[in-house]
Design a protein around this motif. Structure first.
Motif, mmCIF file in Angstrom:
data_model
loop_
_atom_site.group_PDB
_atom_site.id
_atom_site.type_symbol
_atom_site.label_atom_id
_atom_site.label_comp_id
_atom_site.label_asym_id
_atom_site.label_seq_id
_atom_site.Cartn_x
_atom_site.Cartn_y
_atom_site.Cartn_z
ATOM 1 N N MET A 87 0.812 -1.174 0.000
ATOM 2 C CA MET A 87 0.000 0.000 0.000
ATOM 3 C C MET A 87 0.864 1.249 0.000
ATOM 4 S SD MET A 87 -3.036 -0.458 2.539
ATOM 5 C CE MET A 87 -4.437 -1.262 2.032
ATOM 6 N N LYS A 88 0.379 2.217 -0.716
ATOM 7 C CA LYS A 88 1.095 3.476 -0.832
ATOM 8 C C LYS A 88 0.505 4.477 0.151
ATOM 9 C CE LYS A 88 2.805 6.435 -4.429
ATOM 10 N NZ LYS A 88 2.692 6.850 -5.795
ATOM 11 N N LYS A 89 1.382 5.140 0.932
ATOM 12 C CA LYS A 89 0.927 6.119 1.911
ATOM 13 C C LYS A 89 0.679 7.453 1.201
ATOM 14 C CE LYS A 89 2.037 7.902 6.417
ATOM 15 N NZ LYS A 89 2.983 7.977 7.489
ATOM 16 N N VAL A 90 -0.489 8.079 1.421
ATOM 17 C CA VAL A 90 -0.850 9.344 0.801
ATOM 18 C C VAL A 90 -0.325 10.483 1.669
ATOM 19 C CG1 VAL A 90 -2.764 10.782 0.052
ATOM 20 C CG2 VAL A 90 -2.911 8.307 -0.192
ATOM 21 N N GLN A 91 0.310 11.457 1.009
ATOM 22 C CA GLN A 91 0.864 12.607 1.729
ATOM 23 C C GLN A 91 -0.270 13.483 2.259
ATOM 24 O OE1 GLN A 91 3.322 15.108 -0.688
ATOM 25 N NE2 GLN A 91 3.683 16.575 0.947
ATOM 26 N N GLN A 92 -0.145 13.929 3.497
ATOM 27 C CA GLN A 92 -1.146 14.797 4.090
ATOM 28 C C GLN A 92 -0.461 16.052 4.640
ATOM 29 O OE1 GLN A 92 -3.136 12.556 7.090
ATOM 30 N NE2 GLN A 92 -4.233 11.287 5.637
ATOM 31 N N GLY A 93 -1.132 17.182 4.513
ATOM 32 C CA GLY A 93 -0.600 18.432 5.052
ATOM 33 C C GLY A 93 0.409 19.086 4.124
ATOM 34 N N PHE A 94 1.069 20.113 4.663
ATOM 35 C CA PHE A 94 2.037 20.869 3.887
ATOM 36 C C PHE A 94 3.445 20.524 4.344
ATOM 37 C CE2 PHE A 94 -1.781 23.557 4.057
ATOM 38 C CZ PHE A 94 -2.018 23.732 2.702
ATOM 39 N N THR A 95 4.374 20.699 3.438
ATOM 40 C CA THR A 95 5.768 20.470 3.805
ATOM 41 C C THR A 95 6.297 21.716 4.506
ATOM 42 O OG1 THR A 95 6.689 21.355 1.772
ATOM 43 C CG2 THR A 95 6.099 19.000 1.772
ATOM 44 N N LEU A 96 7.409 21.587 5.166
ATOM 45 C CA LEU A 96 8.022 22.706 5.867
ATOM 46 C C LEU A 96 8.385 23.824 4.889
ATOM 47 C CD1 LEU A 96 9.062 23.903 8.476
ATOM 48 C CD2 LEU A 96 11.220 22.699 8.100
ATOM 49 N N ILE A 97 8.872 23.484 3.723
ATOM 50 C CA ILE A 97 9.242 24.484 2.704
ATOM 51 C C ILE A 97 8.009 25.279 2.277
ATOM 52 C CG2 ILE A 97 10.069 24.772 0.330
ATOM 53 C CD1 ILE A 97 12.293 24.125 2.214
ATOM 54 N N GLU A 98 6.898 24.617 2.055
ATOM 55 C CA GLU A 98 5.683 25.308 1.643
ATOM 56 C C GLU A 98 5.221 26.287 2.723
ATOM 57 O OE1 GLU A 98 3.636 21.925 -1.240
ATOM 58 O OE2 GLU A 98 3.361 21.806 0.936
ATOM 59 N N LEU A 99 5.280 25.871 3.974
ATOM 60 C CA LEU A 99 4.896 26.754 5.069
ATOM 61 C C LEU A 99 5.836 27.948 5.193
ATOM 62 C CD1 LEU A 99 3.888 24.145 7.788
ATOM 63 C CD2 LEU A 99 2.378 25.624 6.459
ATOM 64 N N MET A 100 7.134 27.731 4.994
ATOM 65 C CA MET A 100 8.109 28.821 5.065
ATOM 66 C C MET A 100 7.879 29.822 3.941
ATOM 67 S SD MET A 100 11.514 26.745 6.268
ATOM 68 C CE MET A 100 12.590 28.118 6.027
ATOM 69 N N ILE A 101 7.501 29.363 2.771
ATOM 70 C CA ILE A 101 7.220 30.261 1.649
ATOM 71 C C ILE A 101 6.006 31.135 1.964
ATOM 72 C CG2 ILE A 101 6.430 30.339 -0.755
ATOM 73 C CD1 ILE A 101 8.283 27.902 -1.250
ATOM 74 N N VAL A 102 4.958 30.537 2.535
ATOM 75 C CA VAL A 102 3.766 31.303 2.902
ATOM 76 C C VAL A 102 4.109 32.352 3.954
ATOM 77 C CG1 VAL A 102 1.507 31.143 4.028
ATOM 78 C CG2 VAL A 102 2.140 29.500 2.263
ATOM 79 N N VAL A 103 4.871 32.003 4.952
ATOM 80 C CA VAL A 103 5.272 32.954 5.988
ATOM 81 C C VAL A 103 6.107 34.085 5.384
ATOM 82 C CG1 VAL A 103 6.680 33.234 8.077
ATOM 83 C CG2 VAL A 103 5.085 31.312 7.887
ATOM 84 N N ALA A 104 6.997 33.782 4.468
ATOM 85 C CA ALA A 104 7.818 34.810 3.815
ATOM 86 C C ALA A 104 6.955 35.769 3.005
ATOM 87 C CB ALA A 104 8.870 34.146 2.931
ATOM 88 N N ILE A 105 5.974 35.240 2.289
ATOM 89 C CA ILE A 105 5.087 36.096 1.494
ATOM 90 C C ILE A 105 4.286 37.020 2.405
ATOM 91 C CG2 ILE A 105 3.035 36.075 0.011
ATOM 92 C CD1 ILE A 105 4.233 33.520 -1.297
ATOM 93 N N ILE A 106 3.765 36.501 3.495
ATOM 94 C CA ILE A 106 3.008 37.324 4.441
ATOM 95 C C ILE A 106 3.915 38.401 5.042
ATOM 96 C CG2 ILE A 106 1.828 37.300 6.682
ATOM 97 C CD1 ILE A 106 0.705 34.538 5.852
#
Length: 166
Positions: free
Chosen positions: A1-20
C-alpha cells in the motif's frame, strides 16, 4: 500500500510565511502614511475659511496689507492655547487642539501689498507625536495674479516633505 501525503511540507509553510512578511512590510508603512494624511486633512481644511476671507478682502481692497487677521472680514488667528502665536506656529507643540489635529491656524509674517501667508500647524512635536502627527505645518502663500487680477495660491510647509498634504 502506498501512503498518501497529508498536510504541507516545511518548505511550503516557510514560503507562505515569507510572502506574508513581505506584504506586511509594504502594507504597514503605507497604512501609516494614509492615516497620517487623513488626520492632517483637518489642518488643510482649517485654512479654507481664512483663504476665502482673504480672497474677498483682496477683491475689495486690492492690497493685502489691508487684509490682516481681524480686519476687513478676515478672521483672527486661532490657537489651541494662549501661548501659541504666529511666531511659534512652526513649533506648535501643544496637546490641546482645535479639533483633533489642528493646533494653530492664521496669517503669519507681515503681509505686503501683493502677498500674504496662511499657516496651519498640527499638534505634536518631534519625538512626541499626538494623534500620529508631529507638528507638521501647511502654508498657503497668496500672490497677486498676473496683471493685478485675482490671487495665485502656492502650497508649502514641511507637510509636503512628509507626503501628507498637496
Amino acid at each position: 500500500m502506498k501512503k498518501v501525503q497529508q498536510g504541507f511540507t516545511l518548505i511550503e509553510l516557510m514560503i507562505v510565511v515569507a510572502i506574508i512578511g513581505i506584504l506586511a512590510a509594504v502594507a504597514i508603512p503605507a497604512y501609516s502614511t494614509y492615516t497620517k494624511k487623513a488626520k492632517f486633512t483637518e489642518v488643510v481644511q482649517a485654512t479654507n475659511g481664512i483663504k476665502m476671507a482673504l480672497e474677498a478682502c483682496y477683491a475689495d481692497q486690492a492690497d493685502f496689507t489691508k487684509c490682516t487677521a481681524g480686519s476687513n472680514g478676515v478672521p483672527y488667528n486661532i490657537s489651541a492655547t494662549a501661548s501659541d502665536t504666529a511666531t511659534t506656529a512652526l513649533a506648535c507643540t501643544t496637546t490641546a487642539t482645535l479639533g483633533k489635529a489642528v493646533c494653530w491656524v492664521g496669517q503669519t509674517g507681515t503681509p505686503t501689498t501683493t502677498t500674504t501667508v496662511i499657516t496651519g500647524a498640527s499638534v505634536g512635536a518631534s519625538g512626541a507625536p499626538v494623534n500620529g502627527l508631529t507638528g507638521e505645518v501647511y502654508t498657503l502663500t497668496a500672490s497677486q495674479g498676473a496683471n493685478g487680477s485675482g490671487i495665485t495660491w502656492t502650497s508649502g510647509g514641511n507637510c509636503l516633505a512628509a507626503n501628507i498634504c498637496k
